[in-house]
Design a protein around this motif. Structure first.
Motif, PDB file in Angstrom:
ATOM      1  N   SER A  67       0.794  -1.237   0.000  1.00 50.50           N
ATOM      2  CA  SER A  67       0.000   0.000   0.000  1.00 50.50           C
ATOM      3  C   SER A  67       0.827   1.289   0.000  1.00 50.50           C
ATOM      4  CB  SER A  67      -0.973  -0.008   1.183  1.00 50.50           C
ATOM      5  OG  SER A  67      -0.285  -0.101   2.414  1.00 50.50           O
ATOM      6  N   PRO A  68       2.030   1.347   0.622  1.00 54.54           N
ATOM      7  CA  PRO A  68       2.794   2.602   0.560  1.00 54.54           C
ATOM      8  C   PRO A  68       3.211   3.013  -0.851  1.00 54.54           C
ATOM      9  CG  PRO A  68       3.593   1.231   2.362  1.00 54.54           C
ATOM     10  CD  PRO A  68       2.672   0.384   1.553  1.00 54.54           C
ATOM     11  N   LEU A  69       3.123   2.082  -1.821  1.00 57.55           N
ATOM     12  CA  LEU A  69       3.535   2.403  -3.185  1.00 57.55           C
ATOM     13  C   LEU A  69       2.356   2.757  -4.094  1.00 57.55           C
ATOM     14  CD1 LEU A  69       6.271  -0.347  -3.773  1.00 57.55           C
ATOM     15  CD2 LEU A  69       6.572   2.005  -2.988  1.00 57.55           C
ATOM     16  N   LYS A  96      -7.989   1.217  -1.472  1.00 56.65           N
ATOM     17  CA  LYS A  96      -7.908   2.488  -0.762  1.00 56.65           C
ATOM     18  C   LYS A  96      -6.557   2.615  -0.065  1.00 56.65           C
ATOM     19  CE  LYS A  96     -12.892   2.835   0.139  1.00 56.65           C
ATOM     20  NZ  LYS A  96     -13.930   2.924   1.190  1.00 56.65           N
ATOM     21  N   PRO A  97      -6.061   3.840   0.143  1.00 55.49           N
ATOM     22  CA  PRO A  97      -4.768   4.038   0.817  1.00 55.49           C
ATOM     23  C   PRO A  97      -4.725   3.328   2.158  1.00 55.49           C
ATOM     24  CG  PRO A  97      -5.537   6.105  -0.126  1.00 55.49           C
ATOM     25  CD  PRO A  97      -6.667   5.120  -0.280  1.00 55.49           C
ATOM     26  N   GLY A  98      -3.625   2.614   2.409  1.00 53.01           N
ATOM     27  CA  GLY A  98      -3.447   1.922   3.673  1.00 53.01           C
ATOM     28  C   GLY A  98      -4.077   0.546   3.739  1.00 53.01           C
ATOM     29  N   VAL A  99      -4.850   0.180   2.715  1.00 49.17           N
ATOM     30  CA  VAL A  99      -5.508  -1.131   2.673  1.00 49.17           C
ATOM     31  C   VAL A  99      -4.699  -2.061   1.772  1.00 49.17           C
ATOM     32  CG1 VAL A  99      -7.577  -2.408   2.052  1.00 49.17           C
ATOM     33  CG2 VAL A  99      -7.776  -0.107   3.039  1.00 49.17           C
ATOM     34  N   PHE A 127      10.320   3.055  -7.703  1.00 51.48           N
ATOM     35  CA  PHE A 127      10.039   3.836  -6.507  1.00 51.48           C
ATOM     36  C   PHE A 127      10.340   3.054  -5.236  1.00 51.48           C
ATOM     37  CE2 PHE A 127       7.576   6.395  -9.550  1.00 51.48           C
ATOM     38  CZ  PHE A 127       8.123   7.638  -9.249  1.00 51.48           C
ATOM     39  N   ARG A 128      10.344   1.725  -5.293  1.00 50.50           N
ATOM     40  CA  ARG A 128      10.777   0.933  -4.151  1.00 50.50           C
ATOM     41  C   ARG A 128      12.229   1.260  -3.821  1.00 50.50           C
ATOM     42  NH1 ARG A 128       9.655  -3.750  -1.438  1.00 50.50           N
ATOM     43  NH2 ARG A 128       7.850  -4.258  -2.698  1.00 50.50           N
ATOM     44  N   ARG A 129      13.053   1.478  -4.844  1.00 54.57           N
ATOM     45  CA  ARG A 129      14.466   1.784  -4.643  1.00 54.57           C
ATOM     46  C   ARG A 129      14.662   3.116  -3.917  1.00 54.57           C
ATOM     47  NH1 ARG A 129      18.156  -0.521  -9.066  1.00 54.57           N
ATOM     48  NH2 ARG A 129      17.009  -2.323  -9.853  1.00 54.57           N
ATOM     49  N   LYS A 130      13.657   3.962  -3.944  1.00 52.93           N
ATOM     50  CA  LYS A 130      13.775   5.274  -3.313  1.00 52.93           C
ATOM     51  C   LYS A 130      13.286   5.272  -1.868  1.00 52.93           C
ATOM     52  CE  LYS A 130      13.339   7.832  -7.661  1.00 52.93           C
ATOM     53  NZ  LYS A 130      12.656   8.940  -8.366  1.00 52.93           N
ATOM     54  N   GLN A 131      12.724   4.159  -1.412  1.00 55.32           N
ATOM     55  CA  GLN A 131      12.223   4.098  -0.046  1.00 55.32           C
ATOM     56  C   GLN A 131      13.373   3.858   0.934  1.00 55.32           C
ATOM     57  OE1 GLN A 131       8.824   4.720   0.212  1.00 55.32           O
ATOM     58  NE2 GLN A 131       9.175   4.956  -1.985  1.00 55.32           N
ATOM     59  N   PRO A 132      13.354   4.490   2.094  1.00 52.94           N
ATOM     60  CA  PRO A 132      14.371   4.185   3.115  1.00 52.94           C
ATOM     61  C   PRO A 132      14.205   2.741   3.568  1.00 52.94           C
ATOM     62  CG  PRO A 132      12.614   5.536   4.043  1.00 52.94           C
ATOM     63  CD  PRO A 132      12.375   5.500   2.560  1.00 52.94           C
ATOM     64  N   PHE A 133      15.317   2.073   3.863  1.00 52.20           N
ATOM     65  CA  PHE A 133      15.211   0.670   4.231  1.00 52.20           C
ATOM     66  C   PHE A 133      14.527   0.518   5.583  1.00 52.20           C
ATOM     67  CE2 PHE A 133      19.359   1.628   6.175  1.00 52.20           C
ATOM     68  CZ  PHE A 133      19.354   0.888   7.347  1.00 52.20           C
ATOM     69  N   ASN A 189       5.177  -4.476   3.886  1.00 52.02           N
ATOM     70  CA  ASN A 189       3.977  -5.015   4.524  1.00 52.02           C
ATOM     71  C   ASN A 189       4.303  -6.363   5.151  1.00 52.02           C
ATOM     72  OD1 ASN A 189       3.982  -6.866   2.382  1.00 52.02           O
ATOM     73  ND2 ASN A 189       2.414  -5.742   1.234  1.00 52.02           N
ATOM     74  N   GLU A 190       3.329  -6.931   5.841  1.00 49.95           N
ATOM     75  CA  GLU A 190       3.550  -8.189   6.560  1.00 49.95           C
ATOM     76  C   GLU A 190       3.865  -9.339   5.612  1.00 49.95           C
ATOM     77  OE1 GLU A 190       3.861  -8.819   9.774  1.00 49.95           O
ATOM     78  OE2 GLU A 190       3.688  -6.659  10.103  1.00 49.95           O
ATOM     79  N   GLN A 191       3.293  -9.301   4.414  1.00 49.94           N
ATOM     80  CA  GLN A 191       3.565 -10.362   3.443  1.00 49.94           C
ATOM     81  C   GLN A 191       5.037 -10.375   3.038  1.00 49.94           C
ATOM     82  OE1 GLN A 191       1.050  -8.258   3.366  1.00 49.94           O
ATOM     83  NE2 GLN A 191      -0.862  -9.399   3.119  1.00 49.94           N
ATOM     84  N   GLU A 192       5.628  -9.206   2.866  1.00 55.34           N
ATOM     85  CA  GLU A 192       7.033  -9.137   2.484  1.00 55.34           C
ATOM     86  C   GLU A 192       7.943  -9.549   3.646  1.00 55.34           C
ATOM     87  OE1 GLU A 192       6.845  -5.839  -1.098  1.00 55.34           O
ATOM     88  OE2 GLU A 192       7.750  -5.256   0.808  1.00 55.34           O
ATOM     89  N   ILE A 193       7.556  -9.204   4.860  1.00 53.39           N
ATOM     90  CA  ILE A 193       8.325  -9.648   6.033  1.00 53.39           C
ATOM     91  C   ILE A 193       8.285 -11.169   6.134  1.00 53.39           C
ATOM     92  CG2 ILE A 193       8.406  -9.624   8.559  1.00 53.39           C
ATOM     93  CD1 ILE A 193       7.363  -6.734   8.443  1.00 53.39           C
ATOM     94  N   GLN A 194       7.103 -11.750   5.908  1.00 53.99           N
ATOM     95  CA  GLN A 194       6.965 -13.205   5.945  1.00 53.99           C
ATOM     96  C   GLN A 194       7.820 -13.857   4.864  1.00 53.99           C
ATOM     97  OE1 GLN A 194       5.411 -15.075   8.179  1.00 53.99           O
ATOM     98  NE2 GLN A 194       5.946 -16.976   7.115  1.00 53.99           N
TER      99      GLN A 194
END
Length: 354
Positions: A67-69, A96-99, A127-133, A189-194
């Motif tokens: 969602s942040p992207l 929707k944003p945040g969902v 744009f993922r490359r521009k996000q802070p880790f 998101n939680e899916q990427e952490i998993q």
């Protein structure tokens, strides 16, 4: 040069060029970029990489995007989304944003749906490359013996070198967070952490246990070195980390972990080999005591704010400082800007050597 030699981005085994579009500047708004597949990349041809479903309304393709992207696909006032829909003759539905959910592309023509999906993938990757880790793989080096020696090092440096330009208490690492970084990750998101947790476990099965032999790695933290070329203008001072027995087990494990995470798309490859080191002084800490080792994306933001220090006397007096011996028993998926009960970074997952 941006026109003659555009930036190339690799996604899913394909290479795309990034076309930079200069537009009228808008205050407090990010500059937009447009992306197109390069000649011969087959962006508008049927592609097995995407699951395209045929329905009564035509063709449908769904893609998971954190969602942040979403905002980068929507664009200012929805302009990017409208342009994508117009040029590919598709309808794009975004949660929707945040969902958290799927972005769904629907169109009458299969090639149009594939083109829209390809362009969304390129936007997301760029744009993922521009996000802070958000996370990083680490070895904890905050065992009591190391902390004690580190605090002694800090005390001696301040006692003998505090009159040298730029040296102050604020430059030193928090002893509870002494660590060695393998690589940084952007997990949104939680899916990427998993996914990262599962990949760590797979690495354990595939090669870590075989290299480590199911035993902790005994390493020595000793000798200091600096990152830049001029010891009179240092920004980062670090301690070297090496296997006590002189083997390459630690280097092999860290390099293969980095390669596996890079291949998965969870990590960007910044170096050919992982640098085995632990930061002990960093000018970023001067303004932010909670700052971590920055990756290239975030370091540039703070570069001009750095006040370098003169580390010539530190190198002369402490070049061979011995911080101690420690056993490394786990690789942690550490959360940035966090702390657990011990003061070390909170952990989202781990790989143990046993």
């Amino acid at each position: 040069m941006e026109v003659m030699r555009p930036t190339l981005i690799r996604i899913g085994g394909r290479i795309y060029r990034k076309n930079h579009i200069r537009e009228k500047a808008h205050q407090n708004e990010e500059e937009e970029e447009e992306f197109y597949a390069g000649p011969g990349d087959g962006a508008d041809e049927p592609c097995d990489a995407f699951v395209i479903e045929e329905s009564e309304r035509g063709y449908r393709c769904a893609v998971d995007v954190p969602s942040p992207l979403y905002k980068y696909i929507i664009g200012k006032k929805g302009e990017t989304k409208k342009k994508l829909e117009t040029e590919t003759r598709t309808s794009i539905s975004i949660p929707k944003p945040g969902v958290e959910g799927e972005i769904v592309i629907i169109g009458q023509h299969r090639n149009g749906v594939i083109s829209a999906r390809t362009r969304i993938d390129v936007l997301v990757e760029s744009f993922r490359r521009k996000q802070p880790f958000t996370h990083f793989l680490s070895f904890a080096l905050n065992q009591p013996v190391i902390q004690e020696k580190f605090l002694h090092f800090k005390e001696e440096v301040l006692k003998k070198c505090s009159k040298n330009h730029g040296i102050s208490d604020s430059l030193f690492q928090n002893p509870a967070k002494l660590h060695m970084t393998i690589g940084t990750l952007v997990l949104l998101n939680e899916q990427e952490i998993q996914k990262a947790q599962e990949l760590l476990e797979k690495c354990k099965e595939d090669f870590v246990d075989a290299i480590a032999g199911g035993e902790p790695l005994t390493v020595e933290v000793a000798d200091i070195e600096y990152m830049n070329d001029d010891p009179a203008m240092m920004d980062v001072l670090y301690a070297k980390v090496a296997m006590k027995d002189g083997s390459n087990k630690l280097q092999l494990i860290t390099d293969r972990l980095m390669d596996r995470f890079v291949t998965s798309g969870l990590m960007l490859k910044e170096w050919d080999r992982v640098k085995l080191h632990a930061t002990v002084m960093n000018t970023l800490f001067r303004k932010d005591p909670n700052a971590d080792e920055q990756n290239n994306t975030t370091a540039g933001k703070f570069f001009k704010e750095r006040e370098s220090f003169d580390g010539r006397n530190i190198m002369k007096l402490f070049e061979n400082f011995y911080f101690g011996e420690v056993q490394l028993s786990a690789v942690y998926l550490s959360q940035r800007f966090s702390a657990d009960s011990s003061g070390y970074y909170a952990t989202s997952g781990q790989l143990t050597f046993s």
